[in-house]
Design a protein around this motif. Sequence first.
Motif, PDB file in Angstrom:
ATOM      1  N   GLY A 155       0.639  -1.173   0.057  1.00 13.42           N
ATOM      2  CA  GLY A 155       0.113  -0.333  -0.011  1.00 13.42           C
ATOM      3  C   GLY A 155       0.890   1.184   0.002  1.00 13.42           C
ATOM      4  N   GLU A 156       2.341   1.109  -0.067  1.00  9.94           N
ATOM      5  CA  GLU A 156       3.003   2.377   0.042  1.00  9.94           C
ATOM      6  C   GLU A 156       3.348   2.924  -1.399  1.00  9.94           C
ATOM      7  OE1 GLU A 156       7.613   3.505   0.560  1.00  9.94           O
ATOM      8  OE2 GLU A 156       6.677   1.617   2.018  1.00  9.94           O
ATOM      9  N   ILE A 157       3.110   4.136  -1.475  1.00  3.70           N
ATOM     10  CA  ILE A 157       3.131   4.937  -2.597  1.00  3.70           C
ATOM     11  C   ILE A 157       4.808   4.924  -2.800  1.00  3.70           C
ATOM     12  CG2 ILE A 157       3.162   7.197  -3.906  1.00  3.70           C
ATOM     13  CD1 ILE A 157       0.495   7.633  -2.531  1.00  3.70           C
ATOM     14  N   ILE A 158       5.166   4.308  -3.995  1.00  2.45           N
ATOM     15  CA  ILE A 158       6.826   4.618  -4.314  1.00  2.45           C
ATOM     16  C   ILE A 158       7.232   5.264  -5.534  1.00  2.45           C
ATOM     17  CG2 ILE A 158       6.902   1.974  -3.442  1.00  2.45           C
ATOM     18  CD1 ILE A 158       7.204   0.941  -6.185  1.00  2.45           C
ATOM     19  N   ALA A 159       6.115   5.845  -6.054  1.00  2.00           N
ATOM     20  CA  ALA A 159       6.449   7.026  -7.331  1.00  2.00           C
ATOM     21  C   ALA A 159       5.142   7.797  -7.350  1.00  2.00           C
ATOM     22  CB  ALA A 159       6.828   5.975  -8.362  1.00  2.00           C
TER      23      ALA A 159
END
Length: 332
Positions: A170-174
């Motif tokens: 669920g982490e935004i990486i870009a």
Amino acid sequence: MENTLDKNINVSVLMNELKKENHQMQEVMKKLQNISMKSNILALNAGIEAARAGEAGRGFSVVAKEIKKFAEESLNASKESESLIRSIQNKANQVVAVRTVEVAFDTIDKIDRNLFERNCDVQAWATFNSIKQCLLDPTVESKKNAQATLKKLHEIYEVYFDIFVVDLSGEIIAAAQNQNQVGKNMADREWFQKVIQNKGTFVTDMYYSSSVGGYTMGFSSPVHNDLGEVIGVITTRFNWEYIYDIIERVKIDEKSQLYVINSEGYIIASKDRTGILEKRLSKMPGVKNILTGKEKRGYKIENDQIYAYCLTEGYNAYRGKGWSVIVVESLA
């Protein structure tokens, strides 16, 4: 005189002019009725005076009878004309109503086609190698390449606030624009959960997003590896202002109103841009019919107002969100 109709002519305005002329014709007919009634009274008085005059008034009596006959015929003719004019006016109102329904349909259809393209965008971008690579091998370099891709897409398409790539946790990486969103976790968001659970695209309703600072819709698609397994999510934030490009091109009278409502009846767009996500139109004539599924399109005429409405039909794979367009035209 040319027979072709200028495409820029507002048909609704022309119909309103027809209604006004019908009203004017009714006023003319009332005057004619008044003249006929006065003529009838005059003939009656003339007949009385002729009777009093006896033999000397016999010739005038004949004239009085002819005047009375003429007055009665004129009065009957004016009543028939008034009935015909009312019928013409009712038909004119119906023509305006049908035309207004067409305006409602055309508007929601244009909105659906626009959003269908947004739905296609996110699915296509989910197949880009740089997007896949940053999820398969989330190094500094792969994330940088993914960000560059997102930024380029944002510049080309222009209609998005932002575009994000989210990993399975669920982490935004870009991100294309708001780099302050990178690192935030979206695991508790409905759109993320729906995409992961259903392994398919998910489209939110229109809402206000504090993260992008405006009204938006989220289009989200799973990203798959070469084995077809879900490895993450790509999600866009559509700039709702572009829907007003469609609304502002709708040709309706200046006094008319146009609303786009969601499946609960709340305004999500309007000609005057008021009441957004605050005002509910469920009690407006006809709206209950589409909210309950009784009708997909139609109109109601109440209190000198036409309420035309049309429920979304979606477009191709985009099935719509249960929205409707309402157009209100004045008959006064």
